[in-house]
Enzyme design. Structure first.
Site, mmCIF file in Angstrom:
data_model
loop_
_atom_site.group_PDB
_atom_site.id
_atom_site.type_symbol
_atom_site.label_atom_id
_atom_site.label_comp_id
_atom_site.label_asym_id
_atom_site.label_seq_id
_atom_site.Cartn_x
_atom_site.Cartn_y
_atom_site.Cartn_z
ATOM 1 N N VAL A 64 0.834 -1.200 0.000
ATOM 2 C CA VAL A 64 0.000 0.000 0.000
ATOM 3 C C VAL A 64 0.873 1.255 0.000
ATOM 4 O O VAL A 64 0.598 2.218 -0.719
ATOM 5 C CB VAL A 64 -0.989 0.000 1.187
ATOM 6 C CG1 VAL A 64 -1.811 1.279 1.220
ATOM 7 C CG2 VAL A 64 -1.917 -1.210 1.110
ATOM 8 N N CYS A 65 1.950 1.242 0.764
ATOM 9 C CA CYS A 65 2.857 2.399 0.812
ATOM 10 C C CYS A 65 3.501 2.642 -0.550
ATOM 11 O O CYS A 65 3.629 3.790 -0.997
ATOM 12 C CB CYS A 65 3.939 2.187 1.866
ATOM 13 S SG CYS A 65 3.295 1.968 3.530
#
Length: 172
Positions: A64-65
């Site tokens: 996600v990052c």
């Protein structure tokens, strides 16, 4: 005494504790000292006169990052020179540099909170249990007033990219 906030965030459903205050729209953004690389530090004043989107991620080496940082990097070109996008994590500066090189990230500035976690505490995103910074978004106007803030309640979820970009565009 440092403020701790419980019941506001989880990691895959498990409660986590955030250290620091909950900042709100209209607040003056706290100053910070972050590492740009191993030897160079920057403060909020280094970006004065710019609209700032601060994208906070736990670690660039997670899915996600990675997606969040790539998304804001691609948006940066359309936003122009009045806008600076900062990605803050606790990753070591050389890990950030390696990741950016491998991912072709060239418009987002990565900054590290690894030395003191002071950014995390000042912005209310330091995760007590992991010493990582919680996923969140802050948009600051040219005078460093917060005009948009999103604290995610679940660390593994994506932020609202469209709302963050729209908040930046209202300042242009």
């Amino acid at each position: 005494m440092t403020q701790e906030r419980t019941g506001v965030a989880t990691l895959k459903g498990n409660p986590i504790t955030l250290v620091g205050p909950e900042l709100k729209v209209g607040d003056q953004a706290p100053d910070f000292i972050l590492s740009k690389n191993l030897l160079e530090e920057v403060t909020l004043k280094d970006y004065s006169g710019k609209i700032k989107l601060i994208s906070v991620v736990p670690s660039l080496d997670t899915g996600v990052c990675d997606a969040q940082t790539r998304r804001f990097n691609s948006e940066a070109a359309e936003l122009g020179d009045e806008v600076t996008i900062l990605t803050v994590s606790v990753d070591l500066p050389f890990a950030q540099e390696r990741w950016c090189g491998a991912a072709g990230i060239d418009r987002v500035i990565t900054l590290s909170d690894y030395k003191t976690n002071a950014f995390g505490e000042a912005y209310g995103v330091l995760i007590k249990e992991f010493k990582l910074d919680m996923r969140s978004i802050f948009v600051l106007d040219k005078d460093d007033k917060i005009t948009y803030v999103e604290y995610l309640s679940e660390m593994a979820e994506h932020p609202n990219y469209e709302a963050a970009i729209a908040a930046v565009k209202t300042l242009l």
